[in-house]
Design a protein around this motif. Structure first.
Motif, mmCIF file in Angstrom:
data_model
loop_
_atom_site.group_PDB
_atom_site.id
_atom_site.type_symbol
_atom_site.label_atom_id
_atom_site.label_comp_id
_atom_site.label_asym_id
_atom_site.label_seq_id
_atom_site.Cartn_x
_atom_site.Cartn_y
_atom_site.Cartn_z
ATOM 1 N N ASP A 129 -62.825 -46.952 87.866
ATOM 2 C CA ASP A 129 -62.376 -48.334 87.968
ATOM 3 C C ASP A 129 -62.058 -48.671 89.421
ATOM 4 O O ASP A 129 -61.403 -47.897 90.122
ATOM 5 N N TRP A 163 -60.290 -51.871 91.483
ATOM 6 C CA TRP A 163 -59.573 -53.139 91.395
ATOM 7 C C TRP A 163 -59.812 -53.932 92.663
ATOM 8 O O TRP A 163 -59.494 -53.477 93.764
ATOM 9 N N ARG A 189 -62.841 -54.376 88.377
ATOM 10 C CA ARG A 189 -61.800 -55.166 87.730
ATOM 11 C C ARG A 189 -61.227 -56.150 88.751
ATOM 12 O O ARG A 189 -60.940 -55.765 89.883
ATOM 13 N N TRP A 207 -58.231 -58.256 90.071
ATOM 14 C CA TRP A 207 -56.782 -58.449 89.999
ATOM 15 C C TRP A 207 -56.289 -58.963 91.334
ATOM 16 O O TRP A 207 -56.418 -58.302 92.357
ATOM 17 N N PHE A 252 -52.121 -56.869 84.255
ATOM 18 C CA PHE A 252 -53.106 -56.006 84.899
ATOM 19 C C PHE A 252 -54.446 -56.129 84.185
ATOM 20 O O PHE A 252 -54.495 -56.355 82.974
ATOM 21 N N CYS A 256 -57.552 -46.446 87.476
ATOM 22 C CA CYS A 256 -58.046 -46.986 88.738
ATOM 23 C C CYS A 256 -58.237 -45.868 89.755
ATOM 24 O O CYS A 256 -57.318 -45.087 90.016
ATOM 25 N N TYR A 309 -58.213 -48.855 94.756
ATOM 26 C CA TYR A 309 -57.366 -50.033 94.609
ATOM 27 C C TYR A 309 -57.359 -50.837 95.899
ATOM 28 O O TYR A 309 -56.946 -50.339 96.946
#
Length: 316
Positions: A4, A6, A24, A26, A32, A39, A42
């Motif tokens: 993942d 973010w 993802r 965010w 979230f 994740c 990030y």
């Protein structure tokens, strides 16, 4: 690799992202986009209130990279202790140099030439003529000579300066001339007509511009802060401004945002911009290029750019 990622920019808006990753979106919202424990990479939301970007860090047990979209990392440092060892923290070197350097020159020229006074006079319908200082023939001191400091000097070069002095944490030699260590500041300050702060916020630079620093500045000098607010002791600066001995231009303040009614708003000889060094039309293209490059490096297990520290490493 399945992992993942973010992103604070919608993935559909970023061309060239590598395959094999789950993206993802965010941007600091309450909810979230997925379990933070899944994740791996990030990207911290940009220009959010204090504490937003660190909120998921304690739950990111599998994260390998934390990437900021700012040059400074002070806003994520409070959460680093929650991360497992071996996490690489990367900053956004290469993203903000152009915008921040542009604003620095804007603040210098606007302050010296009295642009704020002209705008107020225009509102009154008053023709406010008079003699103003020029940037030409001035001695400029850049405190914090990283990539942003270099970009500032790039833009200062055409202005026929008398001299540019450069200061960083440690001394070195560059193609433009010497960079002197912070310990040389007391000897350099009395000669500077313009003092530019572009240093990161660290324990060494917090409160660097205190009453003693300001007292060493020459009468009539201009202080420009495009670094971080806490680099400057606001009370000490206010004292100097109220005396009329120096002037200042601040893109960052302490506290920040500067609350209504704070005495800095009414301080004589002070120009304030609301921390706008980075957020311009130049930001997104450069931020996207950085993220695409970093994620390709991540997928291909190549060295990442701009690694500031690795958690758990000695000295981190």
């Amino acid at each position: 690799m399945t992992a993942d990622v973010w992103l604070p920019i919608p993935p559909k808006d970023v061309e060239g992202l590598p395959d094999g990753l789950t993206y993802r979106f965010w941007d600091g919202g309450e909810t979230f986009p997925a379990d933070p424990a899944d994740c791996s990479f990030y990207v911290v939301p940009y220009m959010k209130p204090s504490g937003v970007g660190v909120r998921p860090l304690a739950r990111m047990t599998s994260v390998q990279v934390v990437q900021t979209l700012s040059a400074g990392i002070d806003h994520v440092e409070p959460g680093l202790g929650h991360l497992p060892p071996g996490v690489r923290l990367c900053n956004a070197r290469g993203v903000h140099e152009a915008s921040t350097a542009e604003l620095t020159l804007t603040l210098i020229l606007a302050s010296l030439r009295g642009i704020a006074d002209f705008v107020r006079a225009q509102d009154r319908g008053e023709w406010l003529s008079g003699f103003r200082p020029a940037l030409a023939d001035k001695n400029v001191l850049i405190v914090g000579y990283g990539s942003i400091g270099e970009a500032i000097e790039d833009r200062l070069t055409p202005f026929e300066l008398a001299r540019v002095a450069r200061v960083a944490r440690s001394g070195r030699t560059t193609a433009r001339g010497p960079v002197q260590p912070l310990t040389d500041l007391p000897a350099l300050l009395p000669d500077a007509d313009v003092v530019i702060l572009s240093t990161p916020l660290t324990e060494t630079t917090r409160g660097l511009v205190d009453a003693e620093f300001l007292a060493r500045m020459k009468d009539g000098a201009l202080l420009v802060n495009v670094a971080r607010g806490p680099v400057v002791d606001s009370k000490a600066l206010l004292t100097e401004l109220e005396s009329g001995r120096i002037t200042a231009a601040l893109d960052v303040t302490d506290p920040e945002p500067l609350p209504s009614g704070h005495p800095l708003w009414q301080a004589p000889g002070l120009l304030i911009s609301p921390h706008v060094g980075g957020p311009t039309s130049a930001f997104l293209p450069r931020a996207k290029r950085l993220l695409v490059d970093q994620l390709h490096r991540f997928v291909n297990q190549e060295p990442l750019r701009n690694v500031i520290l690795t958690t758990g490493a000695k000295g981190a």
